[in-house]
Scaffold this active site. Structure first.
Site, short mmCIF file in Angstrom:
data_model
loop_
_atom_site.label_atom_id
_atom_site.label_comp_id
_atom_site.label_asym_id
_atom_site.label_seq_id
_atom_site.Cartn_x
_atom_site.Cartn_y
_atom_site.Cartn_z
N SER A 124 -7.58 5.86 2.25
CA SER A 124 -6.60 6.85 1.80
C SER A 124 -5.19 6.50 2.22
CB SER A 124 -6.96 8.22 2.37
OG SER A 124 -6.84 8.20 3.80
N GLY A 125 -5.04 5.48 3.04
CA GLY A 125 -3.74 5.18 3.62
C GLY A 125 -3.52 5.84 4.95
N GLY A 126 -4.53 6.55 5.46
CA GLY A 126 -4.44 7.22 6.75
C GLY A 126 -5.08 6.42 7.86
N VAL A 127 -4.97 6.94 9.07
CA VAL A 127 -5.46 6.20 10.23
C VAL A 127 -6.98 6.17 10.29
CG1 VAL A 127 -5.33 8.20 11.79
CG2 VAL A 127 -5.16 5.88 12.72
N ASP A 128 -7.66 7.25 9.88
CA ASP A 128 -9.12 7.29 9.99
C ASP A 128 -9.79 6.21 9.14
OD1 ASP A 128 -9.07 9.46 11.76
OD2 ASP A 128 -9.05 10.91 10.13
N CYS A 146 -14.26 16.95 -5.02
CA CYS A 146 -13.84 15.55 -5.05
C CYS A 146 -14.84 14.65 -4.33
CB CYS A 146 -12.45 15.42 -4.43
SG CYS A 146 -11.75 13.77 -4.58
N GLY A 172 -13.67 7.35 6.36
CA GLY A 172 -13.25 7.73 7.70
C GLY A 172 -13.64 9.14 8.08
N CYS A 183 -4.52 17.36 -1.90
CA CYS A 183 -3.61 16.26 -2.25
C CYS A 183 -2.68 16.61 -3.40
CB CYS A 183 -4.41 14.99 -2.56
SG CYS A 183 -5.47 15.08 -4.05
#
Length: 352
Positions: free
Chosen positions: A10-14, A99, A123, A196
């Site tokens: 997703s572009g996140g840290v997890d 989703c 994640g 989102c």
């Protein structure tokens, strides 16, 4: 030969740390960022490639390939259109569950199979095990306060058999520390807490943009049908709501029902925002077969709700009657009710 895993990034840290851990474990890792938002669903002033660009940068650091397949049409049809229709029907949907069911585990697994991958991974903070006796794949709570199993109750046996949750056993602080240690550029990126396509939380404004229509004003009424004032459109309210009604009534009043047919918001006095039972439909029992006898569980009626003792009885029409030991606040049609036995997620359904 190394097994191949597609990591939903997703572009996140997890999800970035999930990809890191799987690479360290010897998997052949492919980072995939699903393109979900198009011109109709993209929030104003939002960069459509921001998350994909962040994920691509992480993949470059990790030395793994990155792909951005286009899933905008199924996302619009299977998530956003349903979201809009549910609000029009006076319900309060959970689009993240839709989703996960249709896209992040459904379409993602089909995509992974098509490119020859063995697994998908995300994640999410959750855990998958296989029962030694039955061979059934089971979904369990994550080992941290950020447990996200509630959002995953609709997964199938096939999906669970081919899904990895590398963050199981970790907490957020450990994940961020690992991202910093390996110099991942998203180590300090904030968590995404909103839908989102509705990042500002204004569902009504999004629905106006998306549908081109404004839900009409109507009457606030009490449970006897007495008109109390005017509401601003059903999409602005949910069961259990007290604040933001916009009318003075002399005592606390709560939304107890949304009547789409009459375009009315029904209000009740203190205590009427609680319910001792609900009916759930669109059931999915993931860790166990559908029960044939009443089942004692703990149930959660919202993502952050505390588990509550209940009995689940499957009815002749295929729905479930969920009877609580103690009345529950704000049982909202359209939300999910999810059943647990300790840390084991048994299944769940949509509140009718």
């Amino acid at each position: 030969m190394a097994k191949t895993v597609v990591v939903g990034m997703s572009g996140g840290v997890d999800s970035s740390v999930a990809a890191l851990l799987l690479k360290q474990q010897g998997f052949s890792v492919i980072g995939v960022t699903m393109r979900l938002l198009d011109s109709r669903t993209l929030p104003p002033d939002k960069d459509p490639l921001a998350e994909a660009n962040d994920a691509a940068t992480v993949c470059e650091v990790l030395g793994i390939p990155h792909r951005v397949p286009d899933f905008t049409e199924p996302f619009r049809r299977q998530v956003v259109d349903i979201f809009a229709a549910e609000y029009a029907a006076g319900r309060t949907p959970n689009p993240c569950i839709l989703c996960n069911r249709a896209l992040k585990f459904g379409a993602m697994w089909e995509y992974a199979k098509a490119i020859g991958a063995d697994y998908i991974a995300t994640g999410h903070y959750a855990h998958v095990i296989q029962d030694d006796t039955s061979g059934r794949w089971q979904l369990c709570c994550g080992d941290s306060a950020k447990d996200q199993s509630y959002m995953l109750y609709s997964l199938t046996q096939e999906q669970l058999a081919h899904t990895l949750f590398p963050l199981c056993g970790m907490d957020k602080a450990q994940v961020r520390a690992l991202a910093a240690e390996y110099r991942l550029p998203v180590a300090n990126k904030g968590d995404s807490m909103d839908i989102c396509f509705v990042p500002d939380g204004d569902h009504a404004a999004f629905l106006r943009r998306y549908t081109g229509r404004t839900m009409p004003a109507g009457d606030f009424v009490d449970e006897n049908g007495t008109v109390l004032g005017q509401h601003a459109g059903l999409d602005r309210y949910t069961v259990g709501q007290r604040k933001g009604l916009g009318i003075a009534l002399g005592q606390p009043m709560y939304v107890v029902r949304l009547d789409a047919a009459a375009n009315q918001v029904v209000l009740g006095v203190e205590g009427r925002q609680y319910a001792d039972a609900l009916v759930a439909e669109q059931l999915n029992f993931v860790s166990i077969p559908p029960p044939t006898a009443p089942l004692t569980v703990t149930a959660r009626i919202r993502y952050q709700a505390k588990p509550a003792a209940a009995t689940v009885t499957i009815q002749a029409d295929g729905t479930a009657l969920v009877a609580f030991e103690q009345p529950q606040r704000a049982v909202a049609p359209g939300q999910a009710v999810v059943f647990y036995d300790g840390d084991l997620l048994l299944g769940g359904g949509t509140i009718r």
